[in-house]
Design an enzyme around this catalytic site. Structure first.
Site, PDB file in Angstrom:
ATOM      1  N   SER A 155      47.730  41.525  36.463  1.00 49.05           N
ATOM      2  CA  SER A 155      47.309  42.487  35.455  1.00 49.05           C
ATOM      3  C   SER A 155      45.853  42.925  35.630  1.00 49.05           C
ATOM      4  CB  SER A 155      47.559  41.896  34.070  1.00 49.05           C
ATOM      5  OG  SER A 155      47.585  42.894  33.101  1.00 49.05           O
TER       6      SER A 155
ATOM      7  N   LYS B 293      51.917  42.712  38.130  1.00 49.11           N
ATOM      8  CA  LYS B 293      52.117  43.178  36.759  1.00 49.11           C
ATOM      9  C   LYS B 293      51.257  44.412  36.526  1.00 49.11           C
ATOM     10  CE  LYS B 293      51.619  42.240  31.939  1.00 49.11           C
ATOM     11  NZ  LYS B 293      50.803  43.463  31.818  1.00 49.11           N
TER      12      LYS B 293
ATOM     13  N   ASP C  75      40.373  50.065  46.984  1.00 51.06           N
ATOM     14  CA  ASP C  75      40.558  51.490  47.254  1.00 51.06           C
ATOM     15  C   ASP C  75      39.238  52.181  47.580  1.00 51.06           C
ATOM     16  OD1 ASP C  75      43.236  51.266  46.907  1.00 51.06           O
ATOM     17  OD2 ASP C  75      43.399  52.656  45.230  1.00 51.06           O
TER      18      ASP C  75
END
Length: 479
Positions: free
Chosen positions: A300, A325, A311
């Site tokens: 999460s 999740k 990224d």
């Protein structure tokens, strides 16, 4: 007929037609809505019939409140593994967990052979000042035996209003007889951030994302800067076995190391519900190299941080694939009746990758070495990821990663971490990587393209939206 009369009667005719059309549309809409409501009411009548039959004919008299709560929870849990009903008590417990402070004693405890075992007292807390020690066994609370209580029930009894006393009966190795310790409760703040120096490398362990996380991370980095000095080669952010926490804290932690760009996107059922959190200028590490450690227990909020830094190529992610999740849970209070935890959106990384049921793949896959005496036990415990949970939300691109081609494991990866720092394979690799001794990733992580247009969110995203954990049991409980 005069032109004025013609215009008047034409206007009346058009008005009449428009009114008739509107009436027809309203009637049709009402009819469709009425039909849907009628079917729903039939189902509610069915529920009422079943409820009455259970109340009247079940072998033992059932608890009406428990029946209704179970029915509500059944409805929510049928949606996905993370939607649920929280009773008033569970709602209060959740608030305590995310707030990171409560009235208590200041000890981490676990259950062993029916009694409470002290894992460790927290520094500068009532328990530490009263002289409680690691491995002490607590057998009685205010002269009432702990035997028969669960760990949660015992912890609930130890917590309480600030400045109220409690007497613990303690059994300690080396002492012939049990003895009593009186402790006065105080405000206990759970620090989710611990740090240390590993030579010229800073190490920061983030165990959860509560209201204290961002502020304590900033303090940790400042302390490491002072301890190591200008020769610091980089910082390791350890998110292994971090089950998640508050969305705004995950955004703040990511923002701590980013100067600009998207951090996370949340997409709900409708396009207008899409929100994007953006980084603001300022890097608390002054551009130093960052390594993020993840494993199968990283879920999460942890995956939001790892995905954002990966990224943007701001960090090298090392370890094994995370839990997967990638859904947003919103806590909706129900007044005195508790609250519901409802899945309302999915998370996406800055490059528009969905985390859901796939997780974050590390830039460098490093499996943790398992000691020989634990290999059989750990091998028998199959790693669990989001994709292995019954009823989980599917990944939007339809490619839930249920198996890893290289490891042949379920979507989750092992969550074992060696407590001995020198034998912690993943940590030692990260240190070597920052020292320039270990090889970097063969392929670079994705470069975030221009994120899709989205409604900007206020101050970087939804504030204080609890993100439930990966359903891992917490065996050590602070109180």
């Amino acid at each position: 007929m005069r032109k004025t009369d013609y215009a008047f009667w034409t206007f009346l005719l058009m008005t009449g037609l428009a009114g008739a059309t509107t009436l027809l549309n309203v009637t049709q809409t009402y009819s469709a809505t009425s039909s849907q409501n009628s079917e729903l009411y039939k189902q509610l009548d069915l529920f009422g019939d079943v409820l009455e039959r259970v109340r009247s004919d079940y072998v033992d008299k059932p608890d009406d409140t428990a029946l209704i709560e179970s029915a509500i929870n059944g409805m929510l849990s049928s949606l996905d593994p993370h939607s649920s009903y929280m009773s008033p008590k569970n709602f209060r417990d959740m608030q305590v967990q995310t707030r990171g402070e409560f009235g208590g004693l200041g000890i981490e405890v676990t259950m062993e052979n029916g009694v409470i075992k002290v894992v460790s007292p927290i520094d500068d807390t009532p328990a530490a000042k009263a002289g409680l020690q690691a491995n002490d066994l607590i057998t009685h609370l205010d002269n009432e035996a702990i035997s028969g209580l669960t760990l949660e029930q015992a912890v609930e009894k130890m917590r309480g209003p600030v400045n109220t006393p409690i007497t613990l009966t303690v059994v300690r190795k080396g002492k012939d007889e049990p003895f009593d310790v009186k402790v006065v409760r105080d405000v206990i703040r759970i620090n989710p951030v611990k740090f240390s120096t590993q030579g010229d490398v800073g190490y920061v362990k983030i165990s959860t994302f509560n209201e204290q996380t961002h502020a304590n991370l900033v303090k940790a980095i400042e302390s490491l800067d002072k301890q190591i000095g200008p020769n610091m080669k980089g910082v390791i952010i350890d998110l292994r076995n971090n089950p998640g926490g508050l969305l705004d804290q995950a955004i703040a932690v990511s923002d701590d190391f980013l100067e600009q760009g998207a951090i996370v996107l949340t997409k709900g059922r409708n396009n207008e519900e899409t929100q994007r959190a953006n980084a603001r200028p300022g890097d608390i590490s002054d551009g130093k190299k960052i390594v993020v450690l993840i494993n199968g227990g990283s879920a999460s909020a942890s995956e939001i941080v790892a995905g954002a830094l990966q990224d943007h190529k701001r960090a090298t992610v090392i370890g094994t694939r995370s839990f997967g999740k990638g859904s947003v849970q919103t806590i909706i209070p129900l007044g005195a009746n508790g609250a519901i935890r409802l899945t309302t959106a999915r998370y996406y990384t800055p490059s528009n990758r969905s985390i859901q049921a796939k997780g974050i793949d590390p830039d460098i896959n490093v499996a943790e070495a398992v000691p020989d005496d634990l290999k059989d036990k750990i091998a028998a415990e199959k790693p669990r990821g989001e994709a292995s949970l019954r009823g989980h939300l599917k990944n939007p691109d339809g490619t839930d990663q249920t198996k890893d081609d290289d490891l042949g494991e379920p979507s989750g990866s092992p969550s074992f971490v060696n407590k001995d720092v020198d034998k912690d394979t993943q940590l030692q690799y990260a240190i070597s990587f920052l020292d320039g001794k270990a090889k970097g990733p063969e392929t670079s992580s994705a470069t975030p393209p221009d994120a899709p247009a989205a409604k900007p969110s206020t101050d970087g995203g939804d504030k204080k939206v609890p993100v439930p954990s990966s359903d891992d049991d917490k065996k050590v409980t602070p109180n």
